[in-house]
Design a protein around this motif. Structure first.
Motif, PDB file in Angstrom:
ATOM      1  N   PHE A 167       0.835  -1.194   0.000  1.00  0.00           N
ATOM      2  CA  PHE A 167       0.000   0.000   0.000  1.00  0.00           C
ATOM      3  C   PHE A 167       0.868   1.242   0.000  1.00  0.00           C
ATOM      4  CE2 PHE A 167      -3.038   2.717   2.718  1.00  0.00           C
ATOM      5  CZ  PHE A 167      -3.707   3.199   1.585  1.00  0.00           C
ATOM      6  N   GLU A 168       0.632   2.120  -0.971  1.00  0.00           N
ATOM      7  CA  GLU A 168       1.464   3.332  -1.058  1.00  0.00           C
ATOM      8  C   GLU A 168       1.241   4.232   0.160  1.00  0.00           C
ATOM      9  OE1 GLU A 168      -1.127   2.637  -2.887  1.00  0.00           O
ATOM     10  OE2 GLU A 168      -2.508   4.310  -2.578  1.00  0.00           O
ATOM     11  N   GLY A 169       0.118   4.027   0.871  1.00  0.00           N
ATOM     12  CA  GLY A 169      -0.152   4.865   2.049  1.00  0.00           C
ATOM     13  C   GLY A 169       0.301   4.234   3.354  1.00  0.00           C
ATOM     14  N   ALA A 170       1.031   3.121   3.271  1.00  0.00           N
ATOM     15  CA  ALA A 170       1.408   2.406   4.502  1.00  0.00           C
ATOM     16  C   ALA A 170       2.162   3.302   5.481  1.00  0.00           C
ATOM     17  CB  ALA A 170       2.246   1.177   4.155  1.00  0.00           C
ATOM     18  N   GLU A 171       3.015   4.162   4.947  1.00  0.00           N
ATOM     19  CA  GLU A 171       3.813   5.043   5.808  1.00  0.00           C
ATOM     20  C   GLU A 171       2.945   5.897   6.734  1.00  0.00           C
ATOM     21  OE1 GLU A 171       7.055   5.461   6.165  1.00  0.00           O
ATOM     22  OE2 GLU A 171       7.733   4.042   4.626  1.00  0.00           O
ATOM     23  N   THR A 172       1.779   6.308   6.232  1.00  0.00           N
ATOM     24  CA  THR A 172       0.966   7.223   7.051  1.00  0.00           C
ATOM     25  C   THR A 172       0.015   6.496   7.994  1.00  0.00           C
ATOM     26  OG1 THR A 172      -0.633   7.420   5.235  1.00  0.00           O
ATOM     27  CG2 THR A 172       1.059   9.127   5.391  1.00  0.00           C
ATOM     28  N   ILE A 173      -0.126   5.171   7.837  1.00  0.00           N
ATOM     29  CA  ILE A 173      -0.966   4.433   8.794  1.00  0.00           C
ATOM     30  C   ILE A 173      -0.137   3.382   9.522  1.00  0.00           C
ATOM     31  CG2 ILE A 173      -3.203   4.799   7.650  1.00  0.00           C
ATOM     32  CD1 ILE A 173      -2.839   1.941   6.432  1.00  0.00           C
TER      33      ILE A 173
END
Ligand code: SF4
Ligand code: SF4
Ligand code: SF4
Ligand code: SF4
Lengths: 172, 587
Positions: free
Chosen positions: B271-277
């Motif tokens: 997931f490209e958003g893994a860093e923020t979650i």
């Protein structure tokens, strides 16, 4: 040197009951929360912070004054020593302690913290500590030298680094 | 071994509660405890005794069983209670574990095992205070919109503060959503497979248990020594570090890196958003405290604080929300939600509704893909347009699933297997054994593990861990099968105790033997291992009665279209491994 139990960091409590189990099994041959001299309470379930109810090591203990039989005497370092032979379970001390730190056991003897130092060894979150005090119970003021910034200990330390070095929890 | 020699204090009785007649009785069953010790061992055998062929999951006669074990309330981190029932979600074995204060309260109330049968005509709650059992009308708390609030109310009307556990359902359980959960002391759950639905069908809103009795060890000195050793192992070694620290949500970045994190209905595995979650972000920005189950010095329950503005006049509300890896996967990566606050809000909505969050996340992900592929329209969704990352429509969708205003939402409330059989899209309904999958797409070990596990859970055999090992150094399939079998048997033993699986590496066979010995129970490693195998056989017998057949397992195509941690997986290979498993297991 006199020592007493102190609830040093109440907000760090995780409500694990390790302290209560430790106190109960040390002073009563039991596996339970019964007759623990410290009580972990919740006011609104575990949604709200825990409260640690235990003897505050009064310098001039009202419980002692309230005891009509002289079963309670001043303890070195604050708080009281109980003479179980004399205690008849009248409950006057319970009334006198506004901390709510006293209750009676099944034999109708008062249950009061002995400041023995067992429960802090089983507290995984630095809530409970044994501190050094004057024989009178007054806080000891010592020459500290320069003060280091110790809080938080180290934001990057692992749990093992923080607690692994500590004295083992093995009971006396 | 005769009863007289068997020195477990307590561990003899079973409390039977009948909701139809609002009565209860106690049966002495030392025979069962002697052989099976507690937990899943006792519950499985009682279910075999109680289950009458043909009884449906929500029929009144269908029992639900709660059981603790010999180590519950006795040793650190032995904090779980097992619930056994027939799952309304997949019709199979319903098996779920929860922590909180339940195990300690049950153990100290003197009832190690509780069997609940029958159904009330009107909503009730049951309160157990030591040996007293009372039934009270719960009509006034039925229809409350939040499972959390039920606890707030019962805490005021019932005694036992600090020594009790309150387990309750929310609207989803009342409405028959087949993956409704039971909330345990606010922050823990019987999440998977629909225990909340069973409560709802029985009109059981809540069960409150308080206990303040004591247990004694015949060898108190040995007991004290063993507690100290176990406490030190848990607190002062690195064995449970992960749970002391970031908690399970540490896995978001780990699995993302390994390309094993199901994303957008498993169309991708990172997931490209893994860093923020990530667990790191939740800890840095939202974590305000950690709490523990009663009797556990780890404190793995991570509570986040979400401050939410609700008017331009700087008005705020704050919500305290517990989070975990699986929840962030289900309502985060799998729904394409990269905003951590949105994840927290979605968790909160599910908590209040009282639904299993993994199932809800997978159901919504499937529905989103269905709509994007034009297989359903806004007609079915009553105007709602679902799209990845869109918090507002997902919040509304959760409400609609629980309210079930039309056929489509009713189907969503019966799980992804049911809904996809009705509306199509079975190829991308990511379920195994009728249960929506947890947050791993690591390869053979995981897919096989979820398929063969008696409750289709990664917690039975940790197949993903075999894959993680295989990622570093290839492992033959046969070894993966063997790993899964061994892990299942070991965990069955832990589930008799009933230890939290986060302490599984603390409670080795050796330490379990010592812990039992220190309270007067003698067991050898061979006996424990045999117990694990016996439980497997008994559970399989039960599953067969509930209609489970390995032959009927469907393997949705999606698992073979998206590359996993260990590369592309072929259906053929999984089927072969299932056959290998069956052969080795003799089933
Ligand atoms: S028991 Fe209460 S009154 Fe007595 S010394 Fe302790 S805190 Fe003071
Ligand atoms: S200091 Fe000793 S007596 Fe006091 S609460 Fe702790 S364990 Fe109990
Ligand atoms: S041992 Fe420490 S953290 Fe645990 S309940 Fe007691 S005071 Fe709280
Ligand atoms: S590790 Fe977490 S879930 Fe397990 S017993 Fe401890 S607090 Fe509960």
């Amino acid at each position: 040197m006199a020592k007493r139990l102190k609830v040093a960091n109440p907000a760090r409590c995780i409500g694990c009951y390790s302290c209560m189990m430790a106190c109960a099994r040390t002073w009563y041959d039991t596996i339970s929360l019964k007759n623990s001299r410290i009580d972990i309470q919740t006011k609104g379930g575990i949604e709200t912070p825990y409260a640690q109810i235990v003897c505050h090591a009064c310098i001039d203990p009202p419980c002692m004054r309230a005891c009509p039989l002289g079963a309670l005497t001043k303890r070195k370092g604050g708080g009281v020593n109980l003479n179980e032979e004399i205690c008849d379970g009248c409950g006057n001390c319970i009334e006198a302690c506004i901390m709510g730190a006293i209750h009676l056991d099944a034999e109708k003897k008062a249950v009061i913290c002995k400041h023995c130092g067992v429960c802090p060894k089983f507290c995984p979150h630095d809530v409970l500590e044994m501190i050094e005090v004057e024989d009178s119970g007054e806080i000891k003021v010592t020459d500290t030298g320069p003060v280091e910034d110790t809080n938080p200990v180290s934001p990057t330390a692992s749990h093992k680094e923080l607690y692994g070095e500590k004295e083992s929890g093995e009971e006396k | 071994m005769t009863t007289e020699q068997y020195a477990i204090p307590g561990l003899t009785n079973v409390l039977y509660i009948d909701l139809t007649s609002q009565s209860y009785h106690i049966e002495e069953r030392p025979d069962l405890y002697e052989k099976y010790l507690g937990g899943i061992g006792i519950a499985t055998n009682l279910m075999l005794e109680e289950y009458k062929e043909g009884t449906g999951p929500l029929d009144p006669e269908m029992p639900l069983i709660l059981s603790t074990g010999p180590l519950s309330g006795v040793y650190p981190t032995c904090t779980k209670t097992v619930a056994l029932f027939r799952s309304p979600l997949n019709g199979e074995l319903g098996e779920s574990y929860a922590g909180g204060h339940l195990a300690m309260s049950m153990r100290y109330s003197g009832y190690e095992t509780i069997v609940i049968k029958g159904a009330s005509r009107y909503p009730v709650y049951v309160a157990v205070h030591d040996d007293k059992v009372t039934f009270r009308d719960a009509s006034s708390i039925w229809h409350l919109s939040s499972a959390i609030d039920v606890g707030k109310i019962l805490r005021e009307v019932e005694p036992g503060a600090g020594r009790r556990s309150i387990i309750r359902i929310g609207p989803a359980g009342e409405k028959g959503i087949t993956y409704a959960s039971v909330n345990v002391d606010t922050y823990r759950h019987f999440g998977r497979l629909g225990l909340g639905t069973v409560f709802g069908a029985k009109k059981l809103k809540a069960l409150l248990i308080s206990g303040n009795r004591e247990i004694k060890s015949p060898e108190h000195k040995a007991y004290r020594k063993t507690v100290s050793m176990l406490y030190d192992t848990i607190v002062k070694t690195g064995l449970t570090e992960k749970y002391h620290n970031l908690g399970t949500s540490e896995n978001i970045l780990v699995l993302n890196e390994l390309k094993g994190l199901p994303t957008r209905n498993l169309q991708e595995a990172s997931f490209e958003g893994a860093e923020t979650i990530s667990g790191e972000v939740f800890a840095d920005k939202y974590l305000i405290r950690r709490v523990s189950c009663a009797g556990c010095p780890i404190g793995c329950v991570h509570i986040a604080m979400l401050k939410r503005q609700f008017s331009k006049a700087h008005e705020y509300e704050t919500l305290n929300i517990s989070y975990d890896f699986e929840l962030i996967y289900a309502l985060g990566s799998n729904l394409g939600v990269a905003d951590p606050e949105a994840v927290l809000e979605l968790i909160d909505a599910c908590e209040k509704a009282g639904v299993d969050i993994i199932s809800m996340g997978v159901v919504l992900a499937w529905a989103t893909e269905m709509q994007q592929r034009g297989k359903i329209s806004t007609q079915e969704t009553i105007g709602l347009k679902l799209s990845w990352g869109d918090k507002a429509s997902y919040l509304r969708a959760i409400e609609l699933v629980v309210q079930a205003p039309n056929e489509f939402y009713t189907a969503l409330g019966k799980g992804v297997d049911y809904a996809s059989k009705k509306y199509g899209g079975e190829e991308f309904a990511v379920q195994l054994g009728g249960l929506e999958i947890p947050g791993y797409h690591t390869g053979l070990g995981n897919t096989l593990g979820l398929s063969v596990s008696s409750r289709h859970s990664h917690l039975d055999n940790a197949g993903y861990a075999a894959d993680q090992a295989a990622f570093n150094r290839p492992i033959p399939d046969e070894k993966i099968v063997e790993y899964i079998i061994e892990e299942e048997d070991r965990r069955s033993v832990l589930n008799c105790m009933v230890a939290c699986l986060f302490a599984r590496n603390v409670y080795t066979y050796e330490n379990i033997i010592l812990a039992l010995k220190s309270i007067g129970i003698e067991r050898t490693e061979e006996e424990l291992k045999e117990l694990g195998k016996d439980i497997f056989r008994k559970k399989h017998e039960l599953k067969k009665k509930f209609g489970f057949r390995f032959e009927n397992l469907t393997l949705p195509k999606r698992f073979f279209e998206t590359a996993s941690t260990t590369g592309m997986l072929e259906e053929e290979r999984v089927r072969k491994a299932i056959e290998m498993y069956r052969e080795k297991r003799g089933v």
